[in-house]
Design a protein around this motif. Structure first.
Motif, PDB file in Angstrom:
ATOM      1  N   THR A  16       0.822  -1.219   0.000  1.00 20.43           N
ATOM      2  CA  THR A  16       0.000   0.000   0.000  1.00 20.43           C
ATOM      3  C   THR A  16       0.851   1.262   0.000  1.00 20.43           C
ATOM      4  O   THR A  16       0.335   2.346  -0.284  1.00 20.43           O
ATOM      5  CB  THR A  16      -0.953   0.043   1.217  1.00 20.43           C
ATOM      6  OG1 THR A  16      -0.174   0.060   2.423  1.00 20.43           O
ATOM      7  CG2 THR A  16      -1.901  -1.145   1.211  1.00 20.43           C
ATOM      8  N   ARG A  17       2.134   1.140   0.282  1.00 15.01           N
ATOM      9  CA  ARG A  17       3.021   2.313   0.277  1.00 15.01           C
ATOM     10  C   ARG A  17       3.605   2.597  -1.106  1.00 15.01           C
ATOM     11  O   ARG A  17       4.220   3.640  -1.309  1.00 15.01           O
ATOM     12  CB  ARG A  17       4.145   2.114   1.298  1.00 15.01           C
ATOM     13  CG  ARG A  17       3.609   2.083   2.726  1.00 15.01           C
ATOM     14  CD  ARG A  17       4.689   2.230   3.768  1.00 15.01           C
ATOM     15  NE  ARG A  17       5.685   1.190   3.760  1.00 15.01           N
ATOM     16  CZ  ARG A  17       5.700   0.133   4.570  1.00 15.01           C
ATOM     17  NH1 ARG A  17       4.749  -0.020   5.455  1.00 15.01           N
ATOM     18  NH2 ARG A  17       6.664  -0.744   4.504  1.00 15.01           N
ATOM     19  N   LEU A  18       3.412   1.683  -2.051  1.00 13.36           N
ATOM     20  CA  LEU A  18       3.895   1.925  -3.410  1.00 13.36           C
ATOM     21  C   LEU A  18       2.998   2.962  -4.078  1.00 13.36           C
ATOM     22  O   LEU A  18       1.775   2.940  -3.905  1.00 13.36           O
ATOM     23  CB  LEU A  18       3.893   0.626  -4.224  1.00 13.36           C
ATOM     24  CG  LEU A  18       4.820  -0.479  -3.714  1.00 13.36           C
ATOM     25  CD1 LEU A  18       4.626  -1.738  -4.546  1.00 13.36           C
ATOM     26  CD2 LEU A  18       6.269  -0.034  -3.745  1.00 13.36           C
ATOM     27  N   ARG A  19       3.604   3.846  -4.848  1.00 11.28           N
ATOM     28  CA  ARG A  19       2.869   4.925  -5.497  1.00 11.28           C
ATOM     29  C   ARG A  19       3.091   4.908  -7.002  1.00 11.28           C
ATOM     30  O   ARG A  19       4.009   4.254  -7.502  1.00 11.28           O
ATOM     31  CB  ARG A  19       3.320   6.286  -4.950  1.00 11.28           C
ATOM     32  CG  ARG A  19       3.030   6.481  -3.485  1.00 11.28           C
ATOM     33  CD  ARG A  19       1.508   6.647  -3.280  1.00 11.28           C
ATOM     34  NE  ARG A  19       1.154   6.655  -1.875  1.00 11.28           N
ATOM     35  CZ  ARG A  19       0.451   5.698  -1.277  1.00 11.28           C
ATOM     36  NH1 ARG A  19       0.026   4.663  -1.943  1.00 11.28           N
ATOM     37  NH2 ARG A  19       0.145   5.783  -0.012  1.00 11.28           N
ATOM     38  N   ALA A  20       2.291   5.666  -7.714  1.00  9.36           N
ATOM     39  CA  ALA A  20       2.421   5.793  -9.168  1.00  9.36           C
ATOM     40  C   ALA A  20       3.872   6.111  -9.514  1.00  9.36           C
ATOM     41  O   ALA A  20       4.492   6.967  -8.882  1.00  9.36           O
ATOM     42  CB  ALA A  20       1.493   6.879  -9.699  1.00  9.36           C
ATOM     43  N   GLY A  59      -0.981   3.187 -10.825  1.00 12.51           N
ATOM     44  CA  GLY A  59       0.207   3.705 -11.499  1.00 12.51           C
ATOM     45  C   GLY A  59       1.483   2.943 -11.190  1.00 12.51           C
ATOM     46  O   GLY A  59       2.550   3.248 -11.729  1.00 12.51           O
ATOM     47  N   VAL A  60       1.399   1.923 -10.323  1.00 10.60           N
ATOM     48  CA  VAL A  60       2.568   1.097 -10.010  1.00 10.60           C
ATOM     49  C   VAL A  60       2.830   0.158 -11.181  1.00 10.60           C
ATOM     50  O   VAL A  60       1.914  -0.493 -11.686  1.00 10.60           O
ATOM     51  CB  VAL A  60       2.351   0.285  -8.708  1.00 10.60           C
ATOM     52  CG1 VAL A  60       3.476  -0.718  -8.494  1.00 10.60           C
ATOM     53  CG2 VAL A  60       2.225   1.206  -7.512  1.00 10.60           C
ATOM     54  N   LEU A  68      -2.889  -2.577  -5.515  1.00 12.57           N
ATOM     55  CA  LEU A  68      -1.828  -1.586  -5.709  1.00 12.57           C
ATOM     56  C   LEU A  68      -2.375  -0.329  -6.365  1.00 12.57           C
ATOM     57  O   LEU A  68      -3.371  -0.370  -7.093  1.00 12.57           O
ATOM     58  CB  LEU A  68      -0.727  -2.166  -6.601  1.00 12.57           C
ATOM     59  CG  LEU A  68       0.030  -3.378  -6.089  1.00 12.57           C
ATOM     60  CD1 LEU A  68       0.996  -3.890  -7.160  1.00 12.57           C
ATOM     61  CD2 LEU A  68       0.781  -3.057  -4.801  1.00 12.57           C
ATOM     62  N   ASP A  69      -1.694   0.773  -6.142  1.00 14.47           N
ATOM     63  CA  ASP A  69      -1.994   2.013  -6.865  1.00 14.47           C
ATOM     64  C   ASP A  69      -1.929   1.674  -8.359  1.00 14.47           C
ATOM     65  O   ASP A  69      -0.981   1.021  -8.804  1.00 14.47           O
ATOM     66  CB  ASP A  69      -0.942   3.059  -6.492  1.00 14.47           C
ATOM     67  CG  ASP A  69      -1.162   4.394  -7.163  1.00 14.47           C
ATOM     68  OD1 ASP A  69      -1.251   4.436  -8.413  1.00 14.47           O
ATOM     69  OD2 ASP A  69      -1.203   5.400  -6.447  1.00 14.47           O
ATOM     70  N   ASP A  84       6.316   3.962  -9.115  1.00 12.11           N
ATOM     71  CA  ASP A  84       7.139   2.927  -8.492  1.00 12.11           C
ATOM     72  C   ASP A  84       7.055   1.650  -9.327  1.00 12.11           C
ATOM     73  O   ASP A  84       6.078   1.435 -10.056  1.00 12.11           O
ATOM     74  CB  ASP A  84       6.645   2.614  -7.072  1.00 12.11           C
ATOM     75  CG  ASP A  84       6.929   3.718  -6.083  1.00 12.11           C
ATOM     76  OD1 ASP A  84       7.814   4.559  -6.360  1.00 12.11           O
ATOM     77  OD2 ASP A  84       6.261   3.745  -5.021  1.00 12.11           O
ATOM     78  N   ASN A 121       0.487  -1.583 -17.265  1.00  5.25           N
ATOM     79  CA  ASN A 121       1.400  -1.462 -16.141  1.00  5.25           C
ATOM     80  C   ASN A 121       1.949  -2.807 -15.660  1.00  5.25           C
ATOM     81  O   ASN A 121       2.688  -2.855 -14.685  1.00  5.25           O
ATOM     82  CB  ASN A 121       0.725  -0.732 -14.973  1.00  5.25           C
ATOM     83  CG  ASN A 121      -0.442  -1.514 -14.406  1.00  5.25           C
ATOM     84  OD1 ASN A 121      -1.119  -2.248 -15.116  1.00  5.25           O
ATOM     85  ND2 ASN A 121      -0.690  -1.343 -13.123  1.00  5.25           N
TER      86      ASN A 121
END
Length: 168
Positions: free
Chosen positions: A36-40, A88-89, A85-86, A42, A116
């Motif tokens: 959950t800490r991964l962002r677009a 954008g990951v 996941l986001d 990454d 993605n």
């Protein structure tokens, strides 16, 4: 018994990292916490070098063999985790287990594909991986995973490593 292949158990260690057992619970926990800490922007490298099993009812949903009796993760189960996941990951899968090509279906979870998710697979959904053939038993440095990582180390990019491994 004396003619059986001996079993050698070893623990993996990575300095500075707490390793967890590869179980469905721990995989789910990772996606619910760290994932959950991964962002677009990454990139998640999902690297699997393990055994895989063929789903006789639907080879589009083959499985990764996990630790412990009855422990496995299917294409559809992994898809549920990736869906957390986001969007954008970027997800890059490097999979060397038998029947790993089935996991390529994760790139097509939506239509049109989000673009993605991509991957490098040691075989298609219907075949065992080369490293698991009997003639390779006991031979070191054999198989897609080893070849890919060696090529990646010398080539500097996933694309170049992929092209080198395809040519072998």
């Amino acid at each position: 018994r004396p003619f059986k292949t001996p079993i050698v158990l070893e623990n993996s260690t990575v300095a500075g990292v707490a390793l967890r057992p590869a179980t469905r619970v721990e995989v789910g926990r990772w996606f619910s916490t760290t994932g959950t800490r991964l962002r677009a922007g990454d990139t998640l490298l999902l690297y699997v070098t393990d055994h895989g099993t063929r789903n006789a009812q639907d080879t589009r949903d083959n499985r990764i063999t996990l630790w412990g009796k009855g422990e496995w993760l299917s294409v559809s189960q992994l898809g549920v985790h990736l869906g957390k996941l986001d969007p954008g990951v970027k997800v890059v899968m490097l999979m060397s287990q038998c029947y790993s090509g089935s996991f390529a279906n994760l790139a097509w979870r939506s239509w049109p594909p989000a673009g993605n998710v991509c991957g490098y697979f040691s075989t298609n959904a219907e075949r065992p991986a080369y490293g698991c053939y009997p003639e390779n038993r006991g031979v070191e440095n054999v198989g897609h995973s080893f070849d890919f990582l060696q090529s990646l180390a010398s080539g500097g990019s996933f694309r170049n490593a992929h092209l080198r491994v395809l040519g072998q």
